[in-house]
Design a protein around this motif. Sequence first.
Motif, PDB file in Angstrom:
ATOM      1  N   LEU A  72      34.057  38.697  32.563  1.00 23.83           N
ATOM      2  CA  LEU A  72      33.313  37.459  32.769  1.00 23.83           C
ATOM      3  C   LEU A  72      33.984  36.352  31.974  1.00 23.83           C
ATOM      4  CD1 LEU A  72      29.873  39.149  32.124  1.00 23.83           C
ATOM      5  CD2 LEU A  72      30.786  38.500  34.358  1.00 23.83           C
ATOM      6  N   HIS A  73      34.263  35.235  32.661  1.00 23.93           N
ATOM      7  CA  HIS A  73      34.909  34.099  31.996  1.00 23.93           C
ATOM      8  C   HIS A  73      34.473  32.813  32.682  1.00 23.93           C
ATOM      9  CE1 HIS A  73      37.829  31.709  29.872  1.00 23.93           C
ATOM     10  NE2 HIS A  73      38.410  31.346  31.009  1.00 23.93           N
ATOM     11  N   GLU A  74      33.820  31.945  31.918  1.00 24.01           N
ATOM     12  CA  GLU A  74      33.395  30.632  32.397  1.00 24.01           C
ATOM     13  C   GLU A  74      32.674  30.716  33.740  1.00 24.01           C
ATOM     14  OE1 GLU A  74      36.907  28.175  32.282  1.00 24.01           O
ATOM     15  OE2 GLU A  74      36.794  28.000  30.088  1.00 24.01           O
ATOM     16  N   GLN A  76      32.802  32.946  36.009  1.00 22.95           N
ATOM     17  CA  GLN A  76      33.499  33.704  37.050  1.00 22.95           C
ATOM     18  C   GLN A  76      33.539  35.176  36.677  1.00 22.95           C
ATOM     19  OE1 GLN A  76      37.296  31.501  37.254  1.00 22.95           O
ATOM     20  NE2 GLN A  76      36.667  31.011  39.351  1.00 22.95           N
ATOM     21  N   GLU A  77      33.559  36.015  37.707  1.00 28.61           N
ATOM     22  CA  GLU A  77      33.667  37.458  37.515  1.00 28.61           C
ATOM     23  C   GLU A  77      34.957  37.961  38.143  1.00 28.61           C
ATOM     24  OE1 GLU A  77      30.236  39.420  39.129  1.00 28.61           O
ATOM     25  OE2 GLU A  77      28.910  38.594  37.579  1.00 28.61           O
ATOM     26  N   PHE A  78      35.637  38.839  37.417  1.00 33.68           N
ATOM     27  CA  PHE A  78      36.864  39.461  37.894  1.00 33.68           C
ATOM     28  C   PHE A  78      36.691  40.972  37.739  1.00 33.68           C
ATOM     29  CE2 PHE A  78      37.771  35.321  36.125  1.00 33.68           C
ATOM     30  CZ  PHE A  78      38.454  34.703  37.161  1.00 33.68           C
TER      31      PHE A  78
END
Length: 162
Positions: A72-74, A76-78
């Motif tokens: 999880l970053h800003e 967004q999910e990857f």
Amino acid sequence: MMTTQQREATIEAHPTLPLITITRDFDATVDQLMRAHTDPELYARWVGPDVIETRILEWDARRGGAWSFINLHEGQEFRFFGSFHDVGADRIVQTFTFEGMPEHVSLETLRFEDLGDGRTRLHAQSLVDSIEGRDAWLRSGMEVGVNEGYAKLDQLVADGAL
């Protein structure tokens, strides 16, 4: 909180194969590093760059087991996923896939070399599908995630979490 000495991993591309190798020394035992790589709660605490949070979705660290997690970053999910092909006393063989590029599966082998005196050298190699794929990984900034993640792992060891 005790601080640790900052170390950089050595990241190299094989000159003629689609292979990336990573070497890094730790002030930790082989057992500690194996636990950090196979215990999902511990793994989520150290893997990747400082700016991401890791949420484990599935984790079965045994031969034939599968794994998946979300970074999880800003907002967004990857998602990343793979299979454990072998989990031994000092070695892990697994696949690694980014969900956004499922055609680019890498085969990763991690080997932990006991250096004595509670120190261990990690030898990691990632075999990707092409030289172009290898070079794309290297251009991606992967060294930030590798080095920041391993610094967090050093801190877990220093804090007695392993």
